[in-house]
Design an enzyme around this catalytic site. Structure first.
Site, PDB file in Angstrom:
ATOM      1  N   SER A 178       0.835  -1.206   0.000  1.00 57.35           N
ATOM      2  CA  SER A 178       0.000   0.000   0.000  1.00 57.35           C
ATOM      3  C   SER A 178       0.862   1.244   0.000  1.00 57.35           C
ATOM      4  O   SER A 178       1.962   1.261   0.580  1.00 57.35           O
ATOM      5  CB  SER A 178      -0.864  -0.015   1.264  1.00 57.35           C
ATOM      6  OG  SER A 178      -1.435   1.253   1.497  1.00 57.35           O
ATOM      7  N   TYR A 209      -2.017  -1.356  11.052  1.00 55.55           N
ATOM      8  CA  TYR A 209      -2.265  -1.843   9.694  1.00 55.55           C
ATOM      9  C   TYR A 209      -1.110  -1.457   8.767  1.00 55.55           C
ATOM     10  O   TYR A 209      -0.544  -2.292   8.065  1.00 55.55           O
ATOM     11  CB  TYR A 209      -3.590  -1.276   9.157  1.00 55.55           C
ATOM     12  CG  TYR A 209      -3.679  -1.307   7.657  1.00 55.55           C
ATOM     13  CD1 TYR A 209      -3.971  -2.490   6.989  1.00 55.55           C
ATOM     14  CD2 TYR A 209      -3.434  -0.159   6.894  1.00 55.55           C
ATOM     15  CE1 TYR A 209      -4.012  -2.529   5.607  1.00 55.55           C
ATOM     16  CE2 TYR A 209      -3.476  -0.195   5.522  1.00 55.55           C
ATOM     17  CZ  TYR A 209      -3.766  -1.368   4.874  1.00 55.55           C
ATOM     18  OH  TYR A 209      -3.796  -1.408   3.508  1.00 55.55           O
ATOM     19  N   LYS A 247       1.976  -3.712   6.691  1.00 56.10           N
ATOM     20  CA  LYS A 247       2.366  -3.649   5.268  1.00 56.10           C
ATOM     21  C   LYS A 247       3.882  -3.472   5.155  1.00 56.10           C
ATOM     22  O   LYS A 247       4.535  -4.113   4.333  1.00 56.10           O
ATOM     23  CB  LYS A 247       1.638  -2.503   4.550  1.00 56.10           C
ATOM     24  CG  LYS A 247       0.146  -2.748   4.351  1.00 56.10           C
ATOM     25  CD  LYS A 247      -0.116  -3.917   3.412  1.00 56.10           C
ATOM     26  CE  LYS A 247      -1.582  -4.276   3.316  1.00 56.10           C
ATOM     27  NZ  LYS A 247      -1.844  -5.616   2.756  1.00 56.10           N
ATOM     28  N   ARG A 260      -5.851  12.372  -3.083  1.00 57.76           N
ATOM     29  CA  ARG A 260      -5.412  10.977  -3.217  1.00 57.76           C
ATOM     30  C   ARG A 260      -5.342  10.620  -4.702  1.00 57.76           C
ATOM     31  O   ARG A 260      -5.929  11.290  -5.549  1.00 57.76           O
ATOM     32  CB  ARG A 260      -6.425  10.018  -2.564  1.00 57.76           C
ATOM     33  CG  ARG A 260      -6.618  10.203  -1.063  1.00 57.76           C
ATOM     34  CD  ARG A 260      -5.447   9.666  -0.275  1.00 57.76           C
ATOM     35  NE  ARG A 260      -5.672   9.776   1.159  1.00 57.76           N
ATOM     36  CZ  ARG A 260      -5.452  10.879   1.881  1.00 57.76           C
ATOM     37  NH1 ARG A 260      -4.998  11.978   1.300  1.00 57.76           N
ATOM     38  NH2 ARG A 260      -5.676  10.880   3.178  1.00 57.76           N
TER      39      ARG A 260
END
Ligand code: UFG
Length: 342
Positions: free
Chosen positions: A128, A153, A157, A235
């Site tokens: 990610s 989280y 990754k 984003r």
């Protein structure tokens, strides 16, 4: 089954996994879907089967269950794995870190152990853009330094990337690619598969479509005082079908032994940043409707802006995002309408 044309998709009933399964089959691969359905629905597998017009081999297995994984690896013939299976809710990971460390780390370790034991060479891993944190220079390239993770989280990754890097360094027979996804959105054009969030959606586009469907009263836009075009956060929204095709390109690269090193990383985004408000407006325009929204303070932990430099993926994977944001937002709305019988 031809071992070299068969892919095991761990987490294949999930949002990105289901779209990737479609693209793999349409590119000529046989797919074995594995999912414990902890955060996915068997209906996604049925949706995929309708799109591809054939039944899939499906295993309801938890990747952490070493015995079940061992048996499945023993029984089936495949030479590539895409490992999607992981928990992915940033907020939940803050409240239940051990759930995330336990599941997201252990499942990858089991996959790597089984690959070694059963001589499976090729691995594509779901990473990610969260690993970049808030970068100083935009767009981010694969060389942009990672920053300390802001959630368990995100930390899983980074740790998963490191586990693959170290394993690939120790074992040259492991051929691996980590794909760093930006923000996947949209649904398959058939509206037979799409995103199925449980409970109140944390992500922007499912919240938008549920607001448009009348399930949520008002969309809350978190923050309008960022240093961006209109003050809302930016984003890189990537169509999930385009993202799925990046996995096919990665599997092809591994199968064709085109890697430059046995652990590679690629950004998978469009290269374009869009603000929350731009996305909301584009959704309204393309779907010809009005959304109720209000501005609220920033959401804790959010970064201001990020978008991808995609040259490496374009040149090395021979992949490029193709869908327009309008096509993608239309597909997201069509999926929500189908789900709600609107
Ligand atoms: N947003 C809103 N209202 C909402 C939901 C989101 O304004 O109801 C805003 C967020 O504040 C953010 C933008 O929309 O500015 C995108 O938010 P998402 O939650 O959709 O996506 P994030 O960029 O926060 O997170 C996503 C993935 C994570 C991943 C991260 C990497 O969900 O898994 O990108 O940056 F880690």
């Amino acid at each position: 089954m031809n071992k070299n044309k068969t892919v095991l998709v761990c987490g294949g009933a999930g949002y990105i996994g289901s779209h990737t399964t479609v693209e793999l089959v349409q590119a000529g691969y046989e797919v074995i879907v594995l999912d414990n359905l902890s955060n996915a629905d068997a209906s996604a597998v049925e949706g995929v089967e309708k799109i591809i017009g054939q039944k899939l081999k499906f295993y309801n297995i938890d990747c952490n269950d070493k015995t079940a994984m061992d048996n499945m690896f023993q029984k089936e013939q495949f030479n590539s794995i895409i490992h999607f299976a992981a928990f992915k809710a940033v907020g939940e990971s803050v409240n239940q870190p051990l759930k995330y460390y336990n599941n997201n780390l252990q499942s990858l370790i089991v996959v790597l152990e089984m690959m070694k034991k059963h001589n499976v060479e090729n691995l594509v891993f779901s990473s990610s853009c969260t690993v970049y944190g808030q970068p100083e220079i935009l767009p981010v390239t694969e060389q942009t330094p990672r920053q300390e993770a802001t959630s368990p989280y995100g930390n899983t990754k980074q740790m998963n990337e490191d586990i693959i890097r170290d394993t690939a360094a120790a074992d040259k027979s492991l051929c691996s690619i980590a794909l760093r996804y930006f923000n996947p959105i949209g649904a398959h054009k058939s509206a037979l598969i799409g995103e199925l969030p449980k409970g109140v959606p944390a992500n922007l586009v499912p919240f938008i479509t549920q607001t448009a469907a009348g399930i949520r009263e008002t969309l809350t836009i978190f923050g309008d005082d960022y240093n961006t075009v209109d003050g809302t956060a930016v984003r890189d929204y990537i169509d999930v079908n385009d993202l799925a095709k990046a996995h096919v390109a990665a599997v092809n690269r591994l199968a064709e032994k085109k890697q430059k090193t046995n652990y590679e990383i690629f950004n998978v985004g469009t290269g374009n940043g869009r603000s929350v408000l731009e996305l909301v407006k584009a959704f309204e325009t393309v779907n010809n409707l009005k959304l109720n929204y209000k501005i609220a303070p920033r959401r804790e932990g959010d970064i201001e802006k990020i978008w991808a430099e995609t040259t490496l993926a374009n040149e090395e994977l021979g992949w490029k995002a193709e869908k327009t944001i309008e096509q993608t937002l239309e597909s997201a709305w069509n999926w929500e309408k189908k789900l709600r019988n609107l």
